[in-house]
Design an enzyme around this catalytic site. Structure first.
Site, PDB file in Angstrom:
ATOM      1  CB  SER A  94      -1.050  -0.100   1.144  1.00  0.00           C
ATOM      2  OG  SER A  94      -1.932  -1.085   1.203  1.00  0.00           O
ATOM      3  CG  PHE A 144       2.585  -9.661  -4.772  1.00  0.00           C
ATOM      4  CD1 PHE A 144       2.854 -11.142  -4.669  1.00  0.00           C
ATOM      5  CD2 PHE A 144       1.955  -9.021  -3.849  1.00  0.00           C
ATOM      6  CE1 PHE A 144       2.895 -11.348  -3.356  1.00  0.00           C
ATOM      7  CE2 PHE A 144       2.072  -9.537  -2.367  1.00  0.00           C
ATOM      8  CZ  PHE A 144       2.298 -10.872  -2.329  1.00  0.00           C
ATOM      9  N   GLY A 181     -24.978 -26.919  -1.078  1.00  0.00           N
ATOM     10  CA  GLY A 181     -23.909 -28.029  -1.048  1.00  0.00           C
ATOM     11  C   GLY A 181     -23.039 -27.859  -2.420  1.00  0.00           C
ATOM     12  CD  GLU A 218      -4.959  -1.560 -11.118  1.00  0.00           C
ATOM     13  OE1 GLU A 218      -5.680  -0.498 -11.165  1.00  0.00           O
ATOM     14  OE2 GLU A 218      -4.595  -2.252 -12.052  1.00  0.00           O
TER      15      GLU A 218
END
Ligand SMILES: Cc1cc2nc3c(=O)[nH]c(=O)nc-3n(C[C@H](O)[C@H](O)[C@H](O)COP(=O)(O)OP(=O)(O)OC[C@H]3O[C@@H](n4cnc5c(N)ncnc54)[C@H](O)[C@@H]3O)c2cc1C
Length: 383
Positions: A131, A155, A340, A363
């Site tokens: 961040s 990442f 289920g 983002e």
């Protein structure tokens, strides 16, 4: 709802829908299971000119804007957000070139990106800079030969698969974020390699990987924009691209709404289709409201951007936060409506719920974006 799309926008949306249904749908479960990069689909998208959508005509594109791009991302995400983000990652990686690149840089790289021959990727995130992107540590030292890059990005979407990387580096370490710049690095540059490939909860077909730079020399002409502008460029980049993440959220939510509605019509319990029970009806109604409200906000922000609006940081953040929170609610309720079997991998909704989660994180996490929105609100009195 009628969004008054023009003929080109309708055509682009229809083409993306056709690819999603004919090419992606039959393989999406396998791509997810095998965590395989969707190269065959990237080729289909290239063959149908989808990568041209966001590139100006003078560089071989169709000259579309944010709305056209959102339409493609939404349609692909309705079937598989992992494929959609692999596509959108190429825009993320080429955005700085499009907006700040020199004429020479644009002529050199954009035609290949537009034709889909080469994918692009963007790397700012590092271990200590998520961040807090102002805390990056990767350096690029200016020498007579060019810039020497050292550091690791993590990442990175399309990492290892793309050919063109735009990376945010410190060209002046002493100035911190104000010494950040954006450099373009080509895949085969000596000193540039790929590290850890992440194993993810969702969007598993997409590649998320480390970029490793060890004395990686790039020519000085690979600087995009000016030295010291990297932080501002990155903040600006996300203002433009966040509606794309919001469109991803709208698409996956739409897919989940359709799957849940179809199932509720067919599934019989207590002698009736479960859609006849008011508890289920109200869940579906809330899901439909969420999807349409998110779509309306995303298109409105995209149109503001395309009409040359200058200040849309707050609105872009709002679209991303609202649509991604809506996608999480809708996909979770879709699993609930299927009961289920919704929890089983034989049905698509558990994947949709896993895929939706990332839209609240990347983002700009939704907490950080709420900070952005609140900051704007604090700046001036409401009129
Ligand atoms: C699948 C995937 C793909 C990605 N693709 C790319 C890519 O292509 N390029 C790229 O550069 N990056 C990419 N990222 C990185 C992504 O943008 C970051 O993960 C994201 O910005 C959050 O950073 P972080 O993971 O370090 O979390 P952190 O910043 O460590 O946040 C952890 C938690 O703390 C909260 N928090 C942090 N600061 C504040 C604050 N000031 N106020 C309130 N809450 C706060 C966050 O909201 C979060 O809940 C990708 C990430 C993922 C998971």
């Amino acid at each position: 709802m009628e969004y008054s799309l023009n003929e080109l926008q309708k055509t682009i949306r229809q083409m993306a829908r056709t690819i999603a249904e004919e090419k992606i749908l039959p393989v999406r479960a396998t791509l997810d299971e095998k965590e395989e990069f969707p190269w065959a689909i990237m080729k289909d998208l290239a063959d149908t000119d989808m990568f041209r959508v966001f590139v100006p005509e003078e560089y071989g594109g169709l000259g579309g804007g944010c709305l056209e791009l959102c339409l493609v991302i939404e349609e692909l995400s309705r079937v598989c957000p992992g494929v959609a983000v692999s596509y959108a990652g190429s825009l993320l990686g080429s955005f700085d070139l499009l907006k700040y690149g020199s004429e020479e840089q644009k002529r050199k790289y954009l035609p290949d990106i537009a034709s889909g021959k080469r994918l692009a990727a963007f790397g700012v995130t590092e271990e200590e800079a998520g961040s807090d992107i102002g805390n990056i540590k990767t350096t690029a030292t200016r020498t007579d030969e060019g810039y020497v890059i050292n550091g690791t990005k993590r990442f990175t979407t399309n990492g290892g698969e793309a050919d063109i990387y735009t990376v945010v580096v410190l060209t002046d370490k002493a100035r911190g974020a104000r010494g950040a710049s954006v450099l373009l690095v080509e895949k085969d540059t000596p000193g540039f390699s790929f590290g850890r490939k992440e194993k993810k909860m969702g969007i598993r077909t997409s590649a998320t990987r480390e970029l490793v730079f060890e004395d990686c020399l790039v020519p000085a002409e690979n600087l995009i924009g000016r030295e010291g502008m990297g932080f501002i460029m990155t903040v600006n980049l996300f203002d433009y691209t966040r509606p794309g993440i919001a469109a991803q959220a709208v698409g996956v939510a739409q897919g989940a709404l359709e799957a849940a509605t179809d199932y509720a019509r067919e599934r019989i319990q207590f002698g009736h289709p479960i859609i006849s029970f008011q508890a289920v009806q109200h869940m579906l109604a809330n899901m439909a409201i969420d999807v349409e409200a998110a779509r309306a906000l995303v298109y409105a922000v995209a149109r503001t951007i395309d009409s040359g609006g200058k200040k849309f940081s707050k609105e872009s953040a709002m679209a991303k936060v609202f649509a991604s929170d809506a996608a999480m609610r809708v996909t979770t309720d879709a699993v609930q409506i299927l009961g289920g079997v919704g929890y089983m991998r034989d049905y698509p909704v558990e994947k949709m719920m896993r895929d939706a989660k990332i839209t609240q994180i990347y983002e700009g996490t939704n907490q950080v974006l709420r900070n952005t929105i609140a900051l704007e609100l604090r700046k001036k009195k409401a009129s």
